[in-house]
Design an enzyme around this catalytic site. Sequence first.
Site, short mmCIF file in Angstrom:
data_model
loop_
_atom_site.label_atom_id
_atom_site.label_comp_id
_atom_site.label_asym_id
_atom_site.label_seq_id
_atom_site.Cartn_x
_atom_site.Cartn_y
_atom_site.Cartn_z
CE LYS A 124 5.67 19.14 109.37
NZ LYS A 124 4.74 19.04 110.50
CB ALA A 155 -4.97 22.04 107.00
#
Length: 364
Positions: free
Chosen positions: A96, A275
Site C-alpha cells: 500500500k 472500509a
Amino acid sequence: MTPTSTLTTAIDTTAVFDRKDSNPEFPHEQVIFCEDSATGLRAIIGIHSTVLGPALGGTRFYPYADHGSALTDVLRLSRGMTYKAAVAGVALGGGKAVIIGDPAQAKTNDLLRAYGRFIETLSGHYISAGDIGTSSDDLDIIGQTTDHVVGRSATAGGSGNSGPMTALGVFQAMRAAATSVWGEPNLSGRTVGVEGLGKVGSELVSLLHANGARVVVTDVNSHAVERIIAKYPDVTAVKNIASCEIDVYAPCALGGTLTASSAGQIKARVVCGAANNQLWTPDVDQILHSRGVVWVPDYVANAGGLIQVANERVSSTPESVRSQVESIYDTVQALLDQTSAESITPGQAADLIAEQRIRAGRIS
C-alpha cells in the site's frame, strides 16, 4: 467517519520496529519514504509481503495530520492487502502507499509522474492501484513513468474504476452473512445503513436499492448525500448510522469506526462494508461475536477491486472477473461455517486462512 489520524492514539506513532500493532511472525519486508522537492511529493510505500507474488495495493492521497499517522495507515493497510490477497486466492502479496497532502490542492501531473518514478525503482516488487484520493485518470498519469500500475482507464489499457466490483463483492458478502443470520441470501425488506458514499459506497447503495433493501446513508460530504437522495428519493439520510435501528451496518468510509463502545451498542445483526481496518482494536471482533453480531472481515468483503485489477495482469474477460467477484459469497459462507464449527470469531477464521496460505507459500 473517523479521521485516519485518530487511529494512532493507542500506539507509539514514532516507532518503526516492534510496534504494538504489528505481528512479529509477519513483519513488513520494506517501507520506502519518497520525497521530491521539485513537486512537493511526500509519499510512503509499504511492502508487507511478496511471498505469494508482487505486493499490490492502492495509493491513498490524503491530508494526514502528521507523518506518524501516515506511517501507521500505510503499515496497517499494506498488511491488510497481504491477507486480502491470500484469502482471495490471487497470486499477489500485500502493499500500500500513501501520498501526504490534500489531493484537491496538492495533486499535480508532475507530482504523480514523480511518484511513478519512485515506484519504477522498486522493479515490480510494488504495483499500485487506486484508493481514496486517486482515480483511474491519476493512475494513467502515474503509468507514464512506470509500468507497475493497474486500474488505469480502459483507453489506457486498464480495467477502469474498481469501485463497482468492490461494491459487488461487499454485496455478495452481505448476502452470505444474511444467509447465516436469517436463513436466506435476501436483503429485500432489510434496512441497510451505508456509511460513506464514495466510489464504493455509492455503488453499494445502487445494488441494495435494486434488490429491494431499505437504505439509510450518511457521509461527511453533504454533496455526496444530496446526489444519492436525488437519485433515490426513498433513501433516508441520517447523522449517525451505527446507532440506528438497522439490520445491516455497512462501513464504507475510513477505518476505525467499530470501537469497543460502538460494538457494545450497535443494533445491526450484520456488519459488512468496504472500509479497510474497520476495527479500532482487535478485541472488537470478539465483542461483536459475543453479542451475536456477524462481522464479515473487511479484507474478505472488499476484495472485489483487488480481484479486478489482479486480472488485468492475466488478461481475463469481464465475465470471468465478475464470476470471481461473485464467488466472494462462497468464501464468506465457508468462513462463517468455520466460525461456527470451531467456535472462533470471523476475524480469527479469516486470519487463519490467510496465514496458512502465506506459510505454505514460504515453504514452496
